[in-house]
Design an enzyme around this catalytic site. Structure first.
Site, PDB file in Angstrom:
ATOM      1  N   LYS A 161     157.908   3.685  44.624  1.00 30.71           N
ATOM      2  CA  LYS A 161     158.715   4.432  45.523  1.00 30.71           C
ATOM      3  C   LYS A 161     157.795   5.093  46.856  1.00 30.71           C
ATOM      4  O   LYS A 161     156.675   4.700  46.888  1.00 30.71           O
ATOM      5  CB  LYS A 161     158.915   5.777  44.635  1.00 30.71           C
ATOM      6  CG  LYS A 161     160.028   6.524  44.983  1.00 30.71           C
ATOM      7  CD  LYS A 161     161.324   6.076  44.097  1.00 30.71           C
ATOM      8  CE  LYS A 161     162.472   6.921  44.379  1.00 30.71           C
ATOM      9  NZ  LYS A 161     163.523   6.619  43.671  1.00 30.71           N
ATOM     10  N   GLY A 172     181.038  12.468  41.304  1.00 25.96           N
ATOM     11  CA  GLY A 172     180.632  11.879  42.453  1.00 25.96           C
ATOM     12  C   GLY A 172     180.702  10.347  41.959  1.00 25.96           C
ATOM     13  O   GLY A 172     181.568   9.802  41.219  1.00 25.96           O
ATOM     14  N   VAL A 208     179.085   7.903  40.450  1.00 22.77           N
ATOM     15  CA  VAL A 208     178.879   7.553  39.170  1.00 22.77           C
ATOM     16  C   VAL A 208     180.038   8.320  38.175  1.00 22.77           C
ATOM     17  O   VAL A 208     180.873   7.574  37.435  1.00 22.77           O
ATOM     18  CB  VAL A 208     177.359   7.971  38.587  1.00 22.77           C
ATOM     19  CG1 VAL A 208     177.383   7.381  36.961  1.00 22.77           C
ATOM     20  CG2 VAL A 208     176.525   7.158  39.291  1.00 22.77           C
TER      21      VAL A 208
HETATM   22  P1  NAD Z   1     176.870  11.869  44.173  1.00 23.79           P
HETATM   23  O1  NAD Z   1     176.281  12.560  45.273  1.00 23.79           O
HETATM   24  O2  NAD Z   1     178.137  10.704  44.626  1.00 23.79           O
HETATM   25  O3  NAD Z   1     177.715  12.728  43.098  1.00 23.79           O
HETATM   26  C1  NAD Z   1     177.185  14.100  42.735  1.00 23.79           C
HETATM   27  C2  NAD Z   1     178.475  14.833  42.569  1.00 23.79           C
HETATM   28  O4  NAD Z   1     177.745  16.220  41.994  1.00 23.79           O
HETATM   29  C3  NAD Z   1     179.214  15.486  43.844  1.00 23.79           C
HETATM   30  O5  NAD Z   1     180.541  15.209  43.485  1.00 23.79           O
HETATM   31  C4  NAD Z   1     178.733  16.849  43.816  1.00 23.79           C
HETATM   32  O6  NAD Z   1     179.768  17.617  44.369  1.00 23.79           O
HETATM   33  C5  NAD Z   1     178.755  17.189  42.369  1.00 23.79           C
HETATM   34  N1  NAD Z   1     177.597  18.379  42.289  1.00 23.79           N
HETATM   35  C6  NAD Z   1     176.665  18.526  43.043  1.00 23.79           C
HETATM   36  N2  NAD Z   1     176.080  19.820  42.607  1.00 23.79           N
HETATM   37  C7  NAD Z   1     176.746  20.155  41.295  1.00 23.79           C
HETATM   38  C8  NAD Z   1     176.790  21.230  40.354  1.00 23.79           C
HETATM   39  N3  NAD Z   1     175.818  22.001  40.326  1.00 23.79           N
HETATM   40  N4  NAD Z   1     177.622  21.073  39.392  1.00 23.79           N
HETATM   41  C9  NAD Z   1     178.723  19.941  39.320  1.00 23.79           C
HETATM   42  N5  NAD Z   1     178.818  19.235  40.275  1.00 23.79           N
HETATM   43  C10 NAD Z   1     177.858  19.305  41.216  1.00 23.79           C
HETATM   44  O7  NAD Z   1     176.063  11.123  43.123  1.00 23.79           O
HETATM   45  P2  NAD Z   1     175.848   9.987  42.359  1.00 23.79           P
HETATM   46  O8  NAD Z   1     175.437   8.771  43.125  1.00 23.79           O
HETATM   47  O9  NAD Z   1     177.337   9.893  41.508  1.00 23.79           O
HETATM   48  O10 NAD Z   1     174.811  10.124  41.340  1.00 23.79           O
HETATM   49  C11 NAD Z   1     175.009  11.231  40.477  1.00 23.79           C
HETATM   50  C12 NAD Z   1     173.529  11.595  39.704  1.00 23.79           C
HETATM   51  O11 NAD Z   1     173.286  10.146  39.101  1.00 23.79           O
HETATM   52  C13 NAD Z   1     172.327  11.804  40.560  1.00 23.79           C
HETATM   53  O12 NAD Z   1     171.469  12.555  39.888  1.00 23.79           O
HETATM   54  C14 NAD Z   1     171.686  10.470  40.933  1.00 23.79           C
HETATM   55  O13 NAD Z   1     170.400  10.602  41.108  1.00 23.79           O
HETATM   56  C15 NAD Z   1     171.857   9.747  39.572  1.00 23.79           C
HETATM   57  N6  NAD Z   1     171.683   8.401  39.567  1.00 23.79           N
HETATM   58  C16 NAD Z   1     172.610   7.972  40.220  1.00 23.79           C
HETATM   59  C17 NAD Z   1     172.558   6.311  40.450  1.00 23.79           C
HETATM   60  C18 NAD Z   1     173.745   5.444  41.079  1.00 23.79           C
HETATM   61  O14 NAD Z   1     173.731   4.282  41.019  1.00 23.79           O
HETATM   62  N7  NAD Z   1     174.310   6.074  42.093  1.00 23.79           N
HETATM   63  C19 NAD Z   1     171.708   5.598  39.466  1.00 23.79           C
HETATM   64  C20 NAD Z   1     170.809   6.199  38.705  1.00 23.79           C
HETATM   65  C21 NAD Z   1     170.897   7.543  38.665  1.00 23.79           C
END
Ligand code: NAD
Length: 369
Positions: free
Chosen positions: A95, A197, A199
């Protein structure tokens, strides 16, 4: 920017030298990068390369101190070693962090200078996107080095990883349901999804297809509006989120939502979601979850779809292959529950055990051949 580490994390480490800090979790190499001309200050962390090159994203963040950045890179790179090992892919853990406010310092020259540092490592570290970095930034870094993933699809990259991540979480959830209820159908299961979001919205699609009963919350009302147009969902308020009468809680927003306060409220039997670092404190809350009789599907096991997706970018990207590998998260999750029962361990420690065993076995193989 706020600190993304707890004060104790930083203070304990600050009393040790860099190599002492590296020896705590046996990090192989830390590379400090500096280029005054473009304002680059970066740290690349390579934790373990037994299984393959150290792959992990680059995060740009306005850290309060260099120590805070170092602590973050040490913690995150080790996490990548475990995630890839459990996912059964041939990647080590790495990382990197670039220190500074992305709005102020991110320029083409800075990213290209950083790309040259990555290139100098000759493929030992391969980068990808993380906080404050996107596929456009990867394109710029790619001008200086081939050791980049997360490129746009029109450049032969793997594009948006979230559909693959969501598929893996769905698989982990089905395995958890099988463990608790004896069969893996989600039909009629009451599921709280926090975060709609990238995922979360794809996960909802899988869950709706199985006729699960969906309870959702997002701080962004636009996201809720868009999902309600497509699916039958019940919207929770922030105060109802954790105490809702449900079977499964799927954290898909931020980390640390499994903590002493939320555990007092949660009525679910299973926790399984995509967010990274869900347990506020592994030692304390990993144990508390068990004591409450909740089955915790370890985050880095079920959210490995993202790293699986970029892994296939290295071999000439094919989404079908990535999805089919992510499907195996079902079997891996079952295996972890079996280890946890047999060894009487919390599930997150059982997952660590599985990763460590794979690394040890391959290290022995490498030494023999
Ligand atoms: P994203 O930013 O697209 O979505 C996150 C969502 O959470 C947003 O809609 C935001 O408004 C909402 N949010 C933020 N704070 C909040 C709260 N307190 N309560 C409710 N909703 C809240 O992110 P993502 O890509 O969907 O990822 C989601 C999580 O999964 C993150 O923790 C990320 O690190 C993890 N993750 C994502 C991936 C990937 O492929 N995108 C892979 C591994 C891990």
């Amino acid at each position: 920017m706020p600190s993304i580490l707890s004060a104790t994390d930083t203070q304990t480490k600050a009393t040790q030298s860099v190599t002492e800090q590296m020896s705590v979790f046996n990090h192989e190499q830390i590379v400090f990068c500096n280029d005054n001309n473009v304002g680059l200050k970066a740290i690349i962390g390579i934790h373990n390369t037994v299984l393959g090159p150290a792959l992990g994203g680059t995060r740009m963040w306005n850290y309060a101190s260099e120590q805070e950045a170092l602590t973050d890179v040490l913690r995150l790179s080790r996490g990548m070693t475990y995630k890839s090992a459990v996912a059964g892919i041939n990647l080590g853990g790495g990382k990197a962090v670039i220190i500074g406010d992305p709005k102020k310092i991110k320029t083409e020259a800075l990213l290209r200078s950083y790309g040259k540092f990555i290139d100098n490592l000759g493929g030992k570290y391969i980068t990808a996107e993380d906080v404050s970095m996107n596929s456009k930034d990867m394109e710029i870094i790619h001008m200086e080095t081939d050791f980049v993933t997360g490129l746009p699809e029109n450049m032969g990259g793997s594009g948006d990883p979230s559909p693959v991540t969501a598929m893996g979480v769905w698989m982990g959830m089905k395995a958890s349901v099988k463990e608790v209820y004896g069969n893996d159908s989600l039909e009629g299961k009451k599921i709280i999804v926090q975060g709609l979001g990238n995922v979360g919205k794809h996960l909802i699609e899988y869950l709706a297809k199985e006729n699960a009963e969906l309870f959702v919350y997002d701080i962004d009302s636009e996201k809720i509006k868009s999902v309600s147009k497509q699916y039958k969902i019940k919207v929770l308020s922030e105060s109802e989120l954790y105490s809702a009468d449900a079977d499964i809680y799927a954290p898909c927003a931020l980390g640390a939502t499994i903590n002493s306060q939320t555990l007092e409220q949660l009525k679910v039997k299973i926790i399984c979601g995509s967010a990274n670092n869900q347990l506020a404190d592994e030692n304390i809350h990993g144990k508390m979850v068990e004591e409450k009789g909740i089955l915790y599907a370890p985050d880095f096991v079920v959210n490995a779809g993202g790293i699986i997706n970029v892994y296939y970018e290295l071999e000439g990207y094919n989404r079908e292959r990535a999805l089919s590998h992510a499907e195996r998260i079902y079997d891996t999750t079952i295996k972890i529950f079996d280890i946890a029962k047999k060894e009487k361990l919390p599930t997150y420690l059982a997952a660590n055990r599985l990763a460590e065993e794979r690394i040890k076995a391959i290290a022995q193989l490498n030494a023999r051949l």
